[in-house]
Write an enzyme that holds these catalytic residues in place. Structure first.
Site, short mmCIF file in Angstrom:
data_model
loop_
_atom_site.label_atom_id
_atom_site.label_comp_id
_atom_site.label_asym_id
_atom_site.label_seq_id
_atom_site.Cartn_x
_atom_site.Cartn_y
_atom_site.Cartn_z
CG LEU A 13 -19.16 -29.15 -23.07
CD1 LEU A 13 -17.61 -29.54 -22.58
CD2 LEU A 13 -19.19 -27.79 -24.07
NE ARG A 20 -14.65 -45.59 -23.76
CZ ARG A 20 -15.27 -45.76 -22.22
NH1 ARG A 20 -15.48 -46.71 -21.63
NH2 ARG A 20 -15.17 -44.70 -21.62
CE1 TYR A 105 -17.84 -31.56 -19.54
CE2 TYR A 105 -17.43 -33.78 -18.63
CZ TYR A 105 -17.05 -32.58 -18.96
OH TYR A 105 -15.75 -32.18 -18.53
CG ASN A 232 -17.88 -42.56 -21.58
OD1 ASN A 232 -18.01 -41.42 -22.24
ND2 ASN A 232 -17.75 -42.46 -20.31
CE LYS A 339 -54.06 -48.27 -35.76
NZ LYS A 339 -53.84 -48.13 -37.50
CG ASN A 365 -68.99 -59.50 -25.41
OD1 ASN A 365 -67.91 -59.71 -26.16
ND2 ASN A 365 -69.55 -59.89 -24.34
CE1 TYR A 375 -52.96 -49.41 -45.49
CE2 TYR A 375 -51.79 -51.49 -45.34
CZ TYR A 375 -51.67 -49.97 -45.73
OH TYR A 375 -50.70 -49.76 -46.43
#
Ligand code: UD1
Ligand code: CA
Length: 457
Positions: A13, A20, A105, A232, A339, A365, A375
């Site tokens: 559900l 809230r 739930y 909630n 990255k 190193n 980029y």
């Protein structure tokens, strides 16, 4: 223990407004430990191998559809007329299904698989209850519906708002979760009315109806009130996060990691830590991190989507972003960001670097301040650095570029063309050398200043 052989369907559900939370994001999609609460719940249910999954949605249905990506059917409940009405909306999606239905739930995400299994086992016990309700005994019964029961057999379900003082004194509360045979569920629901304090179709009424038919209804009770706590509000979300983190920290230590200050370490739902890993204070693990044995993660490091092999040394103040692949004994030091890059076995970037879209060879190193310029404002390009290459401090490696094995790049170089193996590359202006020039300069200047000061008087 009963052998559970029936097919299983879960109905989640999630049509409530979630007012809230005061959020544009659907309540059940708010993350805990980096994962939407709905996914925590679905994962626990998945261990029971359900054949059907239905999520009942109202507001934010599109968001749910997008998040689920076909992992569950969506049944629309519009308008929201109560929990009984909500489950009724799943009837079409469950057409032809004749197994056990487990009602969950979406905003009660941490019910354990064992608890769900116990409910289904109870449903399949020899006395064949029509409905099994999951009850709990909270410290504070608040506004919860009450389960009036005798030795596990339910006599009556009553909502707080409809309850008498005597009924409110009952400490056994309804978690909301139920297990029902598919063949019983929709027949019972069809008989539920809305003549009550809230004018809603209560799911709990199926128990009272089955009772009136002379059927048995049973309650299983969890001893862990936290597992059935609903979320909630943002406050409850934060509380659930804290509880999750506390459990995970304890587990990490049980599994053989040292957490110097466990209360300051933040895990994600899928963080993997090996044995004899040391995690210093204030380390954050975003999603998708695995750390092998004997790794040290120094204070204030942030890792996400990264793989760290054994005996690597990370931080302090390191940032590993998605695709960071740190091989054995590599070292990523302070203020270094990695990255989508491999740091080869024993490679080092000890200070102040950005290494993105790169492959750094074994034992290479990277001096302080080495930057891969990956980029150009439009496209990303790759930097490849060979084994044992030495990149001098404050070098800019302008991708796409390859530095050969054993090559040396002189400090301060901006390298835009490939460097051959074993080569020295120095990309900076020739030095001007003027012995004594500074001494003469100072003499002249001091004299001029003295003349000017005396003329002012
Ligand atoms: C319900 C139970 C109560 C129990 C409590 C536990 C009923 C009648 N009451 O109360 O006995 O102690 O949960 O938290 O079942 N939902 C829908 N559509 C609706 C209404 C609700 O999908 O029309 C969903 C909500 O999104 C939520 C769940 O059902 O996930 C429970 O709704 P909520 O309004 O919190 O139930 P309560 O009235 O508090
Ligand atoms: Ca509730």
């Amino acid at each position: 223990m009963t052998d559970v052989t029936s097919a299983l369907a879960i109905v989640v559900l999630a049509a409530g407004k979630g007012t809230r939370m005061k959020s544009d994001t659907h309540k059940v999609l708010h993350p805990i430990a980096g994962r939407p609460m709905l996914d925590h719940l679905l994962a626990s249910a998945e261990a029971l191998d359900p054949q059907r999954r239905v999520v009942v949605a109202g507001h934010g249905r599109d968001q749910l559809e997008k998040a689920l990506q076909g992992r569950a059917d969506i049944a629309l409940q519009e308008p929201q007329l109560g929990t009984g009405h909500a489950v009724q909306m799943a009837e079409q999606a469950l057409a032809g299904f004749d197994g056990d239905v487990l009602i969950l739930y979406g905003d009660v995400p941490f019910v354990r698989t064992e608890t769900m299994r116990a409910m289904i086992e109870r449903l399949n016990a020899p006395d064949a209850p029509a409905v099994v309700v999951l009850g709990f005994e909270p410290e504070d019964t608040l506004q919860y519906g009450r389960v009036i029961a005798d030795h596990g057999r339910i006599l009556k379900m009553v909502e707080h708002k409809d309850a008498t003082e005597a009924e409110r004194a009952c400490g056994l509360c309804n978690s909301g979760l139920m297990a029902v045979k598919g063949r019983d569920l929709f027949a019972l629901l069809a008989r539920v009315g809305n003549d009550n304090a809230q004018g809603e179709y209560y799911l709990t009424d199926i128990v009272n109806i089955a009772n009136a038919d002379g059927r048995i209804c049973a309650v299983t009770v969890t001893d862990d009130e936290h597992e059935v706590q609903g979320i909630n509000s943002r406050g409850e979300l934060a509380l659930a996060e804290r509880r999750w983190q506390d459990r995970r920290r304890t587990q990490a230590m049980v599994d053989g990691a040292t957490l110097v200050a466990p209360e300051t370490v933040w895990f994600s739902w899928d963080t993997q830590l090996g044995r004899d890993v040391v995690v210093e204070p204030n380390v954050v693990f975003g999603p998708g991190v695995s750390v092998a044995d004997h790794v040290v993660i120094h204070a204030f490091s942030h890792l996400e989507g990264a793989k760290v092999a054994s005996k690597a040394d990370i931080g302090p103040y390191a940032r590993l972003r998605p695709g960071a692949d740190i091989r054995e004994k590599a070292k990523v030091g302070n203020f270094v960001e990695i990255k989508n890059a491999i740091m080869g076995v024993g490679a080092k970037a000890n200070h102040l670097s950005y290494v993105g879209d790169a492959e750094v060879g074994a034992a290479a190193n990277l001096g302080a301040g080495t930057i891969t310029c990956n980029y150009n404002g439009y496209f990303k390009h790759k930097t490849i650095i060979g084994d044992r290459a030495f990149i001098g401090s404050n070098s800019a490696l302008i991708a796409p570029v390859t530095i050969g094995a054993d090559a040396i790049v002189a400090a301060g170089s901006a390298v835009s063309r490939d460097v051959a193996p074993g080569e020295l590359r120095m990309v900076r202006a020739e030095q001007m050398v003027k012995p004594g020039w500074a001494d003469q300069f100072h003499d002249i200047m001091r004299k001029k200043k003295a003349e000017k000061d005396s003329s002012k008087g």
